[in-house]
Design a protein around this motif. Structure first.
Motif, PDB file in Angstrom:
ATOM      1  N   ILE A  23      82.221  74.395  48.826  1.00 14.75           N
ATOM      2  CA  ILE A  23      83.510  73.552  49.553  1.00 14.75           C
ATOM      3  C   ILE A  23      84.126  72.876  48.449  1.00 14.75           C
ATOM      4  O   ILE A  23      83.149  72.185  47.686  1.00 14.75           O
ATOM      5  N   TYR A  27      89.716  68.602  50.139  1.00 16.01           N
ATOM      6  CA  TYR A  27      90.308  69.483  50.771  1.00 16.01           C
ATOM      7  C   TYR A  27      90.921  68.995  51.909  1.00 16.01           C
ATOM      8  O   TYR A  27      90.483  67.971  52.593  1.00 16.01           O
ATOM      9  N   VAL A 274      85.952  77.663  49.101  1.00 13.20           N
ATOM     10  CA  VAL A 274      86.778  77.124  50.360  1.00 13.20           C
ATOM     11  C   VAL A 274      87.521  75.757  50.075  1.00 13.20           C
ATOM     12  O   VAL A 274      87.108  74.935  49.669  1.00 13.20           O
ATOM     13  N   THR A 275      88.908  75.832  50.338  1.00 13.72           N
ATOM     14  CA  THR A 275      89.742  74.594  50.159  1.00 13.72           C
ATOM     15  C   THR A 275      90.832  74.630  51.282  1.00 13.72           C
ATOM     16  O   THR A 275      90.776  75.765  51.976  1.00 13.72           O
ATOM     17  N   VAL A 285      88.760  73.717  58.727  1.00 15.49           N
ATOM     18  CA  VAL A 285      87.938  74.117  57.985  1.00 15.49           C
ATOM     19  C   VAL A 285      86.533  74.361  58.075  1.00 15.49           C
ATOM     20  O   VAL A 285      85.732  75.486  57.779  1.00 15.49           O
ATOM     21  N   VAL A 289      84.245  77.749  57.673  1.00 17.29           N
ATOM     22  CA  VAL A 289      82.850  77.961  57.089  1.00 17.29           C
ATOM     23  C   VAL A 289      81.784  78.641  58.058  1.00 17.29           C
ATOM     24  O   VAL A 289      81.102  79.149  57.525  1.00 17.29           O
ATOM     25  N   CYS A 299      75.916  77.857  52.619  1.00 12.39           N
ATOM     26  CA  CYS A 299      77.031  76.773  52.250  1.00 12.39           C
ATOM     27  C   CYS A 299      76.470  75.595  51.408  1.00 12.39           C
ATOM     28  O   CYS A 299      75.345  75.292  51.682  1.00 12.39           O
ATOM     29  N   ARG A 301      78.096  72.255  49.125  1.00 17.53           N
ATOM     30  CA  ARG A 301      79.391  71.254  48.743  1.00 17.53           C
ATOM     31  C   ARG A 301      79.249  70.775  47.317  1.00 17.53           C
ATOM     32  O   ARG A 301      78.272  70.445  46.997  1.00 17.53           O
TER      33      ARG A 301
END
Ligand code: SF4
Length: 302
Positions: A23, A27, A274-275, A285, A289, A299, A301
């Motif tokens: 991520i 964002y 992911v943005t 968002v 995810v 995931c 970050r």
């Protein structure tokens, strides 16, 4: 008994191998959009309200506004079905605002302070004798608001538009707040080359939240083989994120919500970034995810 995996849309292509989800460090929804939504919700509690345009370019948020009884109207139209009307975060020209007030409407204003800054920058350049130039999308509400008080203003979307500029001694240039800053600087340099005898004064009005999201995308590009941008199809900054990724040679998808994901779309990927654009809620968002995790993603970050 084996539990059936949830169906996430799209054709089943086979269980995707595990992949990593990264991520972006910045964002999603910016303060300008959040404040505009808060104001609309607050006003809707005490009066019937019409938003003059799309409050945000995000279908999920627009649907929520509709569920609160808030209507949508046309900023450039001549009537609204409620007495109270709201200018969106994208702003409007003084001329348009005055027109609505003169028609007897009670005008509320959720223009983002950073859009106001762009208006003020252009106004001070014009007051200083500069010919007004706006870099941005010609039909975008923000750009129409910026140029609305300056009938001579020219909008530059790309290199080909530079040819249409008249020769002037001084150009005052601002940009739509959600443009890609590198592209804006490129266009300003091209203007300087095209008019070596003229002064080109550029005020950088690309907003900080947009720059942060663009920079954070840059951090993802070297690490990922797919970038998923969560945002509306009408959202300029979401589309700019997609274009930036593709220009860098990385596949990119624009989706507005989790339901648009499928195994097919993530199949064979090792690392997916992911943005989200500045009009996308973080909860939206998070759902994307979660859907990716159900498809085998793990995931982390930045
Ligand atoms: S994208 Fe930038 S200018 Fe637009 S509402 Fe958000 S903070 Fe304001």
């Amino acid at each position: 008994m084996l539990k059936e995996p949830p169906f996430l849309g799209g054709d089943f292509v086979g269980q995707s191998k595990g992949f990593e989800i990264i991520i972006a460090s910045h964002y999603g929804m910016c303060f300008g959009v959040r404040d505009a939504i808060t104001l609309a919700e607050k006003r809707a509690k005490s009066a019937k309200l019409t938003i003059l345009g799309e409050l945000v370019h995000n279908e999920v948020v627009r649907e929520k506004m509709r569920s609160l009884g808030i209507r949508e109207g046309d900023l450039f139209g001549t009537r609204a079905s409620t007495r109270e009307v709201l200018v969106t975060a994208h702003g409007a020209s003084d001329q348009e605002k005055l027109r609505w007030e003169k028609m007897g409407y009670d005008l509320k204003d959720s223009t983002c302070p950073l859009v106001r800054k762009a208006h003020d920058s252009l106004a001070s350049l014009v007051a200083g004798g500069y010919f007004p130039v706006v870099i941005g999308k010609k039909e975008h509400a923000e750009v129409r608001g910026l140029t609305g008080d300056f009938p001579d203003a020219r909008v530059i979307e790309g290199m080909e538009d530079l040819k249409t500029l008249p020769i002037m001694p001084k150009y005052g240039v601002v940009s739509q707040t959600t443009q890609l800053i590198d592209r804006v600087r490129c266009l300003v340099s091209a203007m300087e080359e095209q008019f070596p005898e003229s002064e080109v004064c550029f005020r950088d009005t690309v907003c900080q939240p947009t720059k942060n999201r663009q920079r954070a995308l840059g951090e993802l590009l070297g690490k990922c083989d797919l970038i998923v941008v969560v945002g509306g199809q009408n959202s300029n900054n979401s589309r700019e994120l997609v274009k930036s990724a593709r220009r860098a040679g990385v596949d990119s998808l624009l989706i507005s919500q989790a339901g648009e994901l499928s195994r097919e779309k993530v199949c064979g990927r090792e690392r997916i970034g992911v943005t989200a654009g500045t009009s996308t809620q973080k909860a939206c968002v998070e759902k994307v995810v979660q859907a990716m995790e159900q498809l085998g993603g793990k995931c982390r970050r930045l």
